[in-house]
Design an enzyme around this catalytic site. Structure first.
Site, PDB file in Angstrom:
ATOM      1  CD  GLU A 529      -2.804  -1.839   2.322  1.00 28.88           C
ATOM      2  OE1 GLU A 529      -2.616  -0.577   3.234  1.00 28.88           O
ATOM      3  OE2 GLU A 529      -3.900  -2.204   1.845  1.00 28.88           O
ATOM      4  CD  GLU A 630      -4.847  -7.400   0.140  1.00 29.82           C
ATOM      5  OE1 GLU A 630      -6.011  -6.703   1.159  1.00 29.82           O
ATOM      6  OE2 GLU A 630      -3.787  -7.475   0.548  1.00 29.82           O
TER       7      GLU A 630
END
Length: 752
Positions: A529, A630
């Site tokens: 991220e 994910e």
């Protein structure tokens, strides 16, 4: 993203009734069966001269003398808590200060989070702490804290306790109920029979009738002008497939904007169908930006006010004065809204805003599926020619009675799921996991904050156990993650390090992890991220991310190294646009970072195929493998959730740049989002889970027929492993073969 620590279950090992498994739940028998967890407990019928009274019954208990957050009142439930059975827990709690206040009362305490936790010691000696539920609690009133419990493992001891506030704050418990959870009947499939797909619900979209239907949100000024686009935005074109020229070049020009939220608005309450997914699309542009400091990038957002809820319908960062496409989605669930307003907002005060061709229309997902099936046939299949010959090498012809049966054993497309250490103790979970997935990723167990929560206390036991399970079942594993760039995912001791010590700790972490597991993980998310955080860059300089990639490559050259981020695929986050992701990846490559793959997390709400496809097309220009790493979708209605999951899986499978999909869990209570599971806590597959299994069956090719006059049997099949039986009047020959990805037909000779 992190996975929540709430417990989860499966089919119970024994019968369970509706009785409360908590003994003396309202303290009618004093403190019998209750104890303090690292603190004292006291029985009360009131406090503060009668200002604090029981919520139910005659008594409540105070946990006092608390010196740590985990201290609280507890009860041992070892003998009564059944494995693989789902329980619902409800605690009535309140805060209180033991410090004396004026007038004999107690000093006020700040509201804080109170948690119910199940502490477990497993039969093999491991200690686990399973989150049951949590709530914000104050000293002003009693609050109900609710949650669920699922015990996967056989335990030597299990206790439920109340914890959370800082030391010195008393926690009051009025009652605790823990009962077997009753299953709610599944919601019916939404009724879309009267829904007309592809029709824009925005009134006067083309502004042929001036501003009729539109109004200014706030004291700004709306006017209609020429000079706008004359074609629909590409994402809308893909859904609507219009041949004519749908836009007339008119647009709304918004001036006198004194707040960012000001812009054109329209009420659409009566035009929405509950549970239907609407695609949102528009052209937007900013005008003069002198008031904002001379051309600063401006956020433009299509927003929906659904009663008191705000929904993001898509946003873009306008860097100059040209037309930008905005794409997104809208869905209203649970109950019909009393008021729904769409409005366009975002630029700084004083910056003019222009809007053209705003479209909000229901998506025909069935039509999209037909389209994707055609794409899938091109992308995920290959022509196969089976040549049947005799011992002399001559073709065995149709007239010779050659019958061919082809059965695909497995699809080679990587389809994986997230698993956590506690899941291993539930054989039903493991059975579903190993039967339906061929890749795995660990939810928390490889992350730095898990393997080294305290400096120097490194423990890979959980990761080792999970890796052993995957290895035993021949599953490939993604390494998630080496580092996590977001500040709140960095453990406190790491944050306290000096620059030199942090640099040494980073080096120790990556060397220790990749040396230990060299060759074990096919992928690594190197620094998770990076579009949303900058902890290591702020502390160690902008080159640290590239250094992490280069070091990882040196330590494990065979592992594919990924960037991994969220919201990129949904076009609802200006920090995570496809363009920003591309720039980040190219920047890393220019610094010598061997970026090997692009990770899209895929935590999507209300997915719309053309929006996702557009993002994949943009990222595909990098020439790198794209993985959805994910994926989860969330809806309280299982049928809607199933449709959402199908959208994500079909879009991924039909796109040539996508090389794998990982689900971020599938079992109730072991998901990062509510209403996202495919299997309930006690092992029952829901509509979303059935849709997954249906797609897996669809993506296996089976074929049956006879060899032609040339002794050939032809079919087009999904990539993967196959078994073929060739039967002739004299016997049967069986063979296995693999269909790999290739444009040229696979020719296989079979001798009978």
């Amino acid at each position: 993203m992190a996975i929540g620590g709430d417990a989860g279950l499966v089919v119970g090992d024994g019968a369970a009734g509706d009785d409360n498994i908590i003994l003396n739940p309202e303290f009618d028998d004093g403190l019998d069966n209750w104890a303090g967890n690292g603190c004292k407990i006291e029985l009360h019928d009131s406090l503060d001269d009668g200002k604090v009274l029981p919520a139910n019954g005659k008594y409540f208990v105070a946990a006092t003398g608390r010196t740590d957050t985990w201290n609280g009142v507890q009860q041992d439930v070892t003998a009564r808590l059944q494995r693989k059975l789902l329980y619902e827990a409800t605690a009535t709690v309140r805060l209180h200060s033991s410090a004396a206040g004026g007038g004999g009362g107690a000093a006020a305490v700040a509201p804080c989070e109170v948690r119910a936790t199940l502490g477990v010691q497993t039969a093999d000696g491991r200690q686990q702490y399973l989150g049951v539920g949590k709530s914000q609690v104050s000293d002003k009133e009693w609050v109900q804290l609710q949650g669920k419990i699922l015990l996967n493992s056989t335990v030597a001891k299990a206790s439920i306790y109340i914890e959370g506030p800082t030391a010195g704050v008393d926690v009051l418990l009025d009652s605790l109920v823990v009962k077997h959870a009753q299953k709610a009947p599944p919601a019916p499939a939404p009724d879309f029979e009267n829904l007309v797909y592809g029709v824009n619900i925005i009134q006067n979209c083309n502004l042929d009738d001036g501003l009729n239907g539109w109004f200014p949100l706030g004291p700004c000024t709306l006017s209609v002008h020429d000079g706008g686009p004359r074609v629909l935005p590409p994402m809308a074109q893909e859904s609507l497939a219009l041949d004519d020229e749908p836009l007339n070049g008119k647009h709304i020009h918004v001036t006198n904007r004194t707040q960012t939220w000001m812009g054109p608005a329209q009420i659409i309450t009566d035009k929405l169908t509950l549970y239907a997914t609407y695609q949102v699309s528009a052209w937007v542009r900013v005008g003069s930006q002198q008031a904002s400091g001379g051309g600063a990038p401006q956020t433009i957002n299509i927003a929906f006010a659904v009663d008191s809820q705000w929904i993001n319908g898509g946003q873009v960062l306008a860097r100059d004065e040209r037309w930008y496409e905005v794409g997104g989605a809208l869905r209203v669930e649970a109950k019909p809204a009393s008021r729904v307003m769409v409005y366009v907002q975002g630029p700084d005060a004083g910056v003019d805003l222009m809007v053209a061709g705003l479209q909000v229309f229901p998506v025909d997902r069935k039509a999209r599926v037909k389209h994707l099936k055609r794409l899938t046939d091109m992308v995920r299949k290959r022509d196969v020619v089976l040549k049947v010959t005799g011992a002399d090498g001559a073709a065995v012809k149709e007239a010779d009675g050659v019958e061919v049966r082809v059965r695909q054993v497995s699809n080679s497309f990587p389809l994986g799921a997230c698993i956590m250490r506690t899941n291993m103790d539930n054989e039903d979970f493991v059975d579903f996991f190993t039967k339906n997935f061929n890749w795995a990723v660990f939810g928390n167990e490889l992350k730095w904050y898990w393997t080294e929560p305290q400096r120097g206390q490194v423990n890979y036991a959980d990761a080792d156990d999970l890796l052993r399970l995957c290895s035993d079942h021949g599953m490939c594993v993604r390494g998630h993650c080496i580092f996590w760039e977001v500040d709140n995912a960095v453990q406190q001791w790491v944050k306290m390090l000096s620059t030199d010590d942090l640099s040494a700790a980073v080096s120790s972490r990556i060397n220790g992890l990749l040396t230990r597991y060299k060759g074990k993980f096919k992928h690594y998310d190197v620094n998770n991220e990076m579009l949303h955080g900058s902890f290591y860059q702020d502390k160690l300089g902008k080159d640290i991310c590239a250094t992490m990639f280069k070091t990882a490559s040196q330590l494990d050259p065979d592992a594919l190294l990924f960037v991994n981020d969220y919201n990129v695929e949904s076009m609802c986050d200006i920090r995570a646009t496809p363009e920003a992701y591309i720039q980040q990846i190219i920047g890393l490559q220019e610094q010598g970072a061997p970026v090997g793959g692009v990770g899209l997390q895929g935590h999507v709400s209300n997915p719309v195929g053309p929006v996702i496809r557009s993002v994949l097309d943009r990222l595909a220009v990098l020439g790198l493998p794209i993985w959805f790493t994910e994926v989860d979708v969330s809806s309280a209605n299982d049928h809607v959730r199933a449709d959402d999951l199908e959208v994500m899986l079909r879009e991924a499978y039909a796109h040539p740049a996508v090389e794998g999909v990982m689900l971020w869990g599938f079992w109730e209570l072991f998901m990062s989002r509510d209403d996202a599971h495919l299997v309930d806590a006690e092992g029952q597959v829901n509509e979303a889970g059935r849709r997954l299994l249906q797609l897996k069956r669809e993506w296996l090719t089976h074929s049956h027929g006879h060899a032609d006059e040339n002794g050939e049997y032809k079919f087009r099949g999904h990539h993967g492993e196959y078994h073929v039986d060739v039967t002739t009047p004299t016997g049967k020959v069986s063979q296995t073969f693999t269909v790999d990805k290739d444009d040229a037909p696979l020719v296989l000779n079979i001798k009978v």
